[in-house]
Design an enzyme around this catalytic site. Structure first.
Site: not given
Ligand code: UD1
Length: 351
Positions: A157, A129, A153
């Protein structure tokens, strides 16, 4: 023989669109998904949209952390590559429940990579992302820009990217492509599959769509004191990308995995254009004919001002370029929303 691809999270928003593209491109797709934030109705609809290729899709309701279940799938068939979408993705929730994010995203991925290695399947496309650019100081973000994470989060990633780089360093027979998505929006033009988040949507367009169908009274616009190009100072600029373009990027990445030269590579998938919140709302109002009431609010913590992609590397090396603009994104988002105002739970969707 058609190449066989294992798709984790293939019932989700980006996963379902990509699986459809795979089937249409002559691939066989085996989806594993725990249906935590997705619906099996999406699988059924992808099969229908794929028409004669529909039978090339098989589905297993499995959590990636269930190693014996995953082992069984790898033992029963051979995969040419894996596309790994499965993961939790709500920033706010990750701040509240970091261990849940580390457990799901990291343990799920480690389990998958171990099982892949054990079965000699060493080709991977991973959903990373633009969140790994943190709060970028310079735009456009290029694949060489500094990476950092500003929430759990984002850290999952970033860790998974680093894990992939380490795996490749330790064993150069792996071929891994990390795709850094910018802001995926829109839906398949059929209006038959689209984004259907559980609970209150965190992201802009699912929220706008729920306001348009009357499920929520107004959109809260975060931050009215930014230096945006439209001079309104309202909201930030993001690089919105049509989910169908994004899915195309995955088939381009799969093809690239057959290149002898590929080791562990990263590509941005964006359009290279920044759009403000108000521009996006205006485009959606035009596409839907609905007025979106706005409530102006303060900045959302951790929101960057302007984020958009440099698309050169993907254009050059994947021979991929986004085709759609915000008008098409909003048209297709509205088509999906108006046909499925309650997502896959809409009364007509249960069929
Ligand atoms: C967010 C995440 C990012 C994640 C991506 C995809 C944050 C800080 N970033 O990106 O890590 O990879 O989603 O899931 O959460 N907006 C409003 N009102 C709303 C919702 C959004 O004004 O109700 C604005 C935001 O301030 C932002 C833009 O709309 O300017 C886009 O927001 P969003 O869709 O949440 O995406 P990102 O913040 O770019």
């Amino acid at each position: 023989m058609s190449p066989r691809i294992l798709v984790t999270g293939g019932a989700g928003y980006i996963g379902s669109h990509t699986v459809l593209q795979l089937l249409q491109g002559g691939y066989k797709a085996v989806v594993v998904d725990n249906l935590d934030n997705s619906s099996e109705v999406a699988i059924k609809r992808v099969r229908e949209l794929a028409d004669k290729n529909g039978p090339n899709l098989t589905f297993h309701k499995i959590d990636l952390r269930d190693k014996p279940a995953l082992e069984k799938i790898f033992a029963s068939e051979k995969f040419d590559a894996v596309i790994h979408f499965a993961g939790l993705k709500a920033v706010g929730e990750s701040v509240q429940k970091p261990l849940m994010y580390y457990d799901n995203n990291l343990i799920g991925t480690i389990t998958l990579l171990e099982v892949m290695a054990a079965h000699g399947c060493k080709k991977l496309v991973f959903s990373s992302s633009a969140t790994v650019y943190g709060l970028p100081k310079v735009v456009p973000c290029t694949e060489e820009s500094l990476i950092s994470a500003v929430n759990p989060y984002g850290r999952t990633k970033l860790f998974i990217e680093e894990m992939c780089r380490d795996i490749y360093r330790s064993d150069s027979t792996w071929k891994i492509i990390l795709l850094r998505y910018f802001n995926p929006v829109g839906a398949h033009p059929s209006g038959y599959i689209g984004e259907d988040p559980r609970g209150i949507p965190n992201n802009l367009m699912p929220f706008v769509q729920q306001v348009a169908v009357g499920r929520r009274p107004a959109l809260t616009v975060y931050g009215t004191d930014y230096k945006t190009k439209d001079g309104t100072g309202v909201g930030r600029e993001r690089d919105y990308i049509h989910v169908v373009d994004l899915s195309d990027g995955h088939t381009a990445a799969l093809e690239k995995l057959s290149d002898a030269s590929v080791g562990c590579e990263v590509y941005n998938l964006g359009t290279g254009k920044g759009t403000s919140v108000l521009e996006m709302v205006a485009a959606f109002e035009k596409a839907s004919g609905k007025k979106i009431p706005l409530v102006m609010a303060g900045r959302r913590p951790g929101d960057s001002e302007i984020v958009y992609a440099s698309t050169e590397k993907a254009e050059r090396e994947l021979k991929w370029k986004a085709k759609y603009g915000i008008d098409e994104m909003c048209r297709d988002q509205w088509n999906w929303a108006s046909k499925n105002p309650y997502g896959y739970e809409s009364p007509d969707s249960k069929k």
